[in-house]
Scaffold this active site. Structure first.
Site, mmCIF file in Angstrom:
data_model
loop_
_atom_site.group_PDB
_atom_site.id
_atom_site.type_symbol
_atom_site.label_atom_id
_atom_site.label_comp_id
_atom_site.label_asym_id
_atom_site.label_seq_id
_atom_site.Cartn_x
_atom_site.Cartn_y
_atom_site.Cartn_z
ATOM 1 N N HIS A 67 0.819 -1.210 0.000
ATOM 2 C CA HIS A 67 0.000 0.000 0.000
ATOM 3 C C HIS A 67 0.856 1.264 0.000
ATOM 4 C CE1 HIS A 67 -3.735 -2.163 0.740
ATOM 5 N NE2 HIS A 67 -3.154 -2.816 1.719
ATOM 6 N N HIS A 92 5.697 6.833 6.526
ATOM 7 C CA HIS A 92 5.338 6.287 5.213
ATOM 8 C C HIS A 92 4.882 7.428 4.306
ATOM 9 C CE1 HIS A 92 1.570 6.346 7.529
ATOM 10 N NE2 HIS A 92 1.063 6.767 6.383
ATOM 11 N N HIS A 94 2.411 8.912 0.884
ATOM 12 C CA HIS A 94 1.255 8.849 -0.021
ATOM 13 C C HIS A 94 1.626 9.693 -1.240
ATOM 14 C CE1 HIS A 94 -1.395 7.204 3.190
ATOM 15 N NE2 HIS A 94 -0.618 7.938 3.981
ATOM 16 N N GLU A 105 -2.723 13.530 0.782
ATOM 17 C CA GLU A 105 -4.027 13.198 1.350
ATOM 18 C C GLU A 105 -4.718 14.471 1.814
ATOM 19 O OE1 GLU A 105 -3.417 9.591 3.989
ATOM 20 O OE2 GLU A 105 -4.443 8.856 2.192
ATOM 21 N N HIS A 118 3.812 10.819 6.319
ATOM 22 C CA HIS A 118 3.186 10.711 7.641
ATOM 23 C C HIS A 118 4.153 10.053 8.612
ATOM 24 C CE1 HIS A 118 -1.042 10.808 5.673
ATOM 25 N NE2 HIS A 118 -0.571 12.023 5.929
ATOM 26 N N THR A 200 -5.947 7.206 7.916
ATOM 27 C CA THR A 200 -6.483 7.430 6.569
ATOM 28 C C THR A 200 -6.603 6.132 5.774
ATOM 29 O OG1 THR A 200 -4.326 7.820 5.557
ATOM 30 C CG2 THR A 200 -5.438 9.739 6.538
HETATM 31 C C1 SG5 Z 1 0.035 3.112 6.189
HETATM 32 O O1 SG5 Z 1 -0.890 3.987 6.809
HETATM 33 C C2 SG5 Z 1 0.457 1.884 6.946
HETATM 34 C C3 SG5 Z 1 -0.253 1.644 8.258
HETATM 35 C C4 SG5 Z 1 -0.848 2.886 8.874
HETATM 36 C C5 SG5 Z 1 -1.709 3.559 7.871
HETATM 37 O O2 SG5 Z 1 -0.527 2.779 4.969
HETATM 38 O O3 SG5 Z 1 0.375 0.720 6.186
HETATM 39 C C6 SG5 Z 1 -0.844 0.145 5.845
HETATM 40 O O4 SG5 Z 1 -1.918 0.521 6.210
HETATM 41 C C7 SG5 Z 1 -0.745 -1.078 4.957
HETATM 42 C C8 SG5 Z 1 -0.606 -2.358 5.708
HETATM 43 O O5 SG5 Z 1 0.688 1.047 9.122
HETATM 44 C C9 SG5 Z 1 0.603 -0.271 9.434
HETATM 45 O O6 SG5 Z 1 -0.271 -0.987 9.067
HETATM 46 C C10 SG5 Z 1 1.718 -0.746 10.337
HETATM 47 C C11 SG5 Z 1 1.356 -0.709 11.788
HETATM 48 O O7 SG5 Z 1 -1.614 2.509 9.992
HETATM 49 C C12 SG5 Z 1 -1.077 2.579 11.219
HETATM 50 O O8 SG5 Z 1 -0.053 3.159 11.473
HETATM 51 C C13 SG5 Z 1 -1.919 1.874 12.228
HETATM 52 C C14 SG5 Z 1 -1.681 2.302 13.600
HETATM 53 C C15 SG5 Z 1 -2.525 4.728 8.415
HETATM 54 O O9 SG5 Z 1 -1.704 5.754 8.871
HETATM 55 S S1 SG5 Z 1 -2.018 7.190 8.457
HETATM 56 O O10 SG5 Z 1 -3.313 7.538 8.968
HETATM 57 O O11 SG5 Z 1 -0.956 7.970 8.979
HETATM 58 N N1 SG5 Z 1 -2.075 7.293 6.888
HETATM 59 ZN ZN ZN Z 2 -0.517 7.929 5.940
#
Ligand code: SG5
Ligand code: ZN
Length: 264
Positions: A67, A92, A94, A105, A118, A200
């Site tokens: 993702h 990570h 976007h 976003e 983020h 998000t």
């Molecule tokens: C990222 O954003 C990460 C999430 C994260 C979200 O996309 O990856 C995924 O969702 C794909 C698997 O991180 C994880 O899943 C690892 C823990 O969600 C979190 O950090 C959950 C606590 C959403 O984060 S965001 O709102 O900053 N975009």
């Molecule tokens: Zn994010």
């Protein structure tokens, strides 16, 4: 595979709430920040990162999770200047595609940036780890950094973007030597927007205190192209020469939530 959601198509964002009900709730992220409606709050202090410049001696893991591309961060990186102390977990990205100008976003006055970083933190005063905190109203704090294209390469971002070629497939990961994470942030940490929102991505928990910096960080056009071209979400998409792009959620209704700014 557990996470069966996508940004477009049959499992796209309009349908996330069928599997993840929170995605249909009333305090979701991202949002379009309308500067005319933002409330200036003079008491909001600058964000104060601790330990961002030398994040320990442990290697950091850079992973393509299908993702996004995600960099693990040590808990010794902490955030002050918020209502609680928060510890870092991961950062990570976007981003968009070469077909669009958008990719961020959050938006400001209806304008999207080419990408957004983020940095995810959890409330370490109250919770032991991310899993405990992620579904709590006061559990998480995320820093949002807009990326804008400028004239020169940003060496801080090269620490990440130069390695994307080594994690082209989903679930691939590599180890990076620690580097100065502070340099990924914009120059001024005193100018930001603040509001309460959500993750998000599914499960869209409404647990995030958002800090979105007013000023973008700059990367070069070539660096942005690396983000847009290097990664694939599945083997099938790689075979079709489809890159992982447009991994942003559309702005959500504000529903009368206040959006504060730390600057006039
Ligand atoms: C990222 O954003 C990460 C999430 C994260 C979200 O996309 O990856 C995924 O969702 C794909 C698997 O991180 C994880 O899943 C690892 C823990 O969600 C979190 O950090 C959950 C606590 C959403 O984060 S965001 O709102 O900053 N975009
Ligand atoms: Zn994010």
């Amino acid at each position: 595979k557990g996470s069966h959601w996508t940004y477009e198509g049959a499992h796209g964002q309009e349908r996330w709430q069928e599997t993840y009900p929170d995605c249909g709730w009333q305090a979701q992220s991202p949002i379009n920040i309308q500067t005319e409606s933002v409330q200036y709050e003079p008491s909001l202090p600058p964000v104060e990162p601790e330990g961002y410049r030398s994040p320990g001696t442990e290697k950091l893991t850079l992973k393509n999770n299908g993702h996004t591309v995600q960099l693990s961060l040590p808990q010794t990186m902490r955030l002050h200047g918020l209502p609680r102390v928060y510890s870092a977990v991961q950062l990570h990205f976007h981003w968009g595609s070469q077909r669009h100008t958008g990719g961020s976003e959050h938006q400001v006055d209806g304008r999207a940036f080419p990408a957004e970083v983020h940095i995810v933190h959890f409330n370490s005063e109250k919770y032991a780890n991310l899993s405990e905190a992620k579904n709590q109203a006061d559990g998480l704090a995320v820093l949002g950094i807009f990326l804008e294209v400028g004239d020169s390469e940003n060496p801080a971002y090269s620490h990440i973007l130069d390695h994307l070629k080594d994690i082209r497939h989903a679930e691939q990961e590599i180890s990076l030597s620690p580097f100065n994470i502070r340099d990924l942030l914009p120059a001024h940490l005193g100018h930001y927007f603040r509001y309460n929102g959500s993750l998000t991505t599914p499960p869209c928990y409404q647990s995030v205190l958002w800090t979105v910096f007013h000023l973008p960080a700059h990367i070069s056009a070539a660096q942005l192209a690396k983000l847009q071209k290097s990664l694939h979400s599945t083997k099938e998409e790689e075979t079709l020469q489809l890159s992982l792009v447009d991994n942003f959620r559309r702005p959500q209704d504000l529903n009368h939530r206040p959006v504060l700014s730390s600057f006039p």
